[in-house]
Scaffold this active site. Structure first.
Site, PDB file in Angstrom:
ATOM      1  N   PRO A 136       0.815  -1.212   0.000  1.00  0.00           N
ATOM      2  CA  PRO A 136       0.000   0.000   0.000  1.00  0.00           C
ATOM      3  C   PRO A 136       0.850   1.264   0.000  1.00  0.00           C
ATOM      4  O   PRO A 136       1.963   1.265   0.486  1.00  0.00           O
ATOM      5  CB  PRO A 136      -0.803  -0.120   1.279  1.00  0.00           C
ATOM      6  CG  PRO A 136      -0.019  -1.005   2.169  1.00  0.00           C
ATOM      7  CD  PRO A 136       0.799  -1.877   1.298  1.00  0.00           C
ATOM      8  N   GLU A 137       0.284   2.319  -0.584  1.00  0.00           N
ATOM      9  CA  GLU A 137       0.982   3.597  -0.680  1.00  0.00           C
ATOM     10  C   GLU A 137       0.416   4.560   0.374  1.00  0.00           C
ATOM     11  O   GLU A 137      -0.332   4.151   1.245  1.00  0.00           O
ATOM     12  CB  GLU A 137       0.823   4.153  -2.108  1.00  0.00           C
ATOM     13  CG  GLU A 137       1.276   3.153  -3.177  1.00  0.00           C
ATOM     14  CD  GLU A 137       1.106   3.653  -4.608  1.00  0.00           C
ATOM     15  OE1 GLU A 137       1.164   4.870  -4.827  1.00  0.00           O
ATOM     16  OE2 GLU A 137       0.909   2.810  -5.506  1.00  0.00           O
ATOM     17  N   ARG A 156       2.221 -13.056   2.839  1.00  0.00           N
ATOM     18  CA  ARG A 156       3.509 -13.560   2.339  1.00  0.00           C
ATOM     19  C   ARG A 156       4.688 -13.049   3.153  1.00  0.00           C
ATOM     20  O   ARG A 156       5.831 -13.333   2.820  1.00  0.00           O
ATOM     21  CB  ARG A 156       3.667 -13.202   0.851  1.00  0.00           C
ATOM     22  CG  ARG A 156       2.679 -13.989  -0.008  1.00  0.00           C
ATOM     23  CD  ARG A 156       2.608 -13.439  -1.420  1.00  0.00           C
ATOM     24  NE  ARG A 156       3.888 -13.506  -2.106  1.00  0.00           N
ATOM     25  CZ  ARG A 156       4.188 -12.833  -3.210  1.00  0.00           C
ATOM     26  NH1 ARG A 156       3.296 -12.019  -3.736  1.00  0.00           N
ATOM     27  NH2 ARG A 156       5.363 -12.962  -3.780  1.00  0.00           N
TER      28      ARG A 156
END
Ligand code: ZN
Length: 274
Positions: free
Chosen positions: A2-3, A111
């Site tokens: 995410p930014e 992950r």
């Protein structure tokens, strides 16, 4: 991903539950997300500690603890931070802590591409000094932005995503801002004129603000601090729209996709991005 807008959304969502709460019964299920701190020291540093504030810097969550240390979480591709109200367990939980105010803080990372740091004040100052200006803060003036883009022959899109030059912008919002500003993403950053810099700066600010209002963009794993998907993916103008019509030029001009600039997916309109 995410930014900036996604991490800002998470910070806003979890802040009301965390600030003033004490962390108890801290669990670490996987140690491989830790950077520069060992498991035992990490657990000792968090157990019984209060939360003084929850903020964002670039794409990182910054949780200030009552002893002045900071817990930094970079969710990267598959991480999320939520406050859970029920007792259900999660196979992807990496860190959990009970909150004295009720509920449970959970960092999950499918992950485990994310990173978790524990920094004292001096280490935090070195950490934040390496990151460029925040685009939604007052200090992000046209002059500061011009200085951030100056130097080197790299493509303007790469310059926007370089965290040392500008904080929080990644692939999705770089694509969107360049489309909105009508700029070809492959142009050398040093070729951008002062008028174009002002247009690009306004585009970046407008898109980031709008994305925060819509709780960020969910392409795959990103979830808000309440565990829901964002909504800004419905409002993207170029990202993910290869082969579809340009919203400025009309349906006959199709959005192109290239990986030639930075190996990442670059979406642009050959008609209106110069
Ligand atoms: Zn166009």
């Amino acid at each position: 991903m995410p930014e900036l807008p996604e991490v800002e959304t998470i910070a806003r969502d979890v802040r009301p539950f965390l600030v003033g709460a004490t962390l108890t019964h801290v669990r670490l299920f996987k140690s491989d997300v830790l950077r520069g701190v060992r498991r035992a020291a990490f657990l000792r540093a968090l157990e019984g500690r209060g939360v003084a504030s929850v903020d964002r810097r670039a794409k990182h969550l910054v949780i200030l603890l009552s002893d002045g240390n900071r817990l930094i979480i970079q969710p990267r591709m598959t991480g999320s931070l939520t406050v859970e109200r029920d007792g259900a367990s999660d196979p992807y939980a990496v860190i959990e802590a009970d909150l004295s105010t009720g509920g449970r803080l959970r960092y999950r990372d499918v992950r485990r591409l994310g990173a978790v740091h524990l920094l004292d004040r001096a280490a935090w100052e070195r950490y934040t000094a390496r990151i460029g200006p925040e685009p939604l803060e007052k200090g992000f003036t046209p002059a500061r932005f011009a200085a951030a883009l100056a130097g080197g022959s790299l493509a303007v899109k790469k310059a926007l995503m370089d965290q040392r030059r500008l904080a929080g912008v990644g692939n999705i919002y770089a694509n969107e801002a360049l489309w909105r500003a009508g700029l070809d993403p492959s142009r050398p950053a040093r070729s951008i004129t002062p008028a174009e810099i002002r247009r690009l700066r306004r585009a970046i600010i407008a898109i980031l603000r709008s994305a925060i209002r819509h709780h960020g963009t969910t392409v795959r794993d990103y979830r808000t601090g309440t565990g829901e998907a964002g909504e800004f993916q419905e409002r993207l103008d170029v990202y993910g729209r290869a082969g579809e019509g340009c919203r400025r030029c009309g349906p006959r001009r199709r959005i192109a996709l290239t990986h030639a600039i930075d190996q990442r997916a670059t979406y642009f309109c050959p008609g209106c991005q110069r």
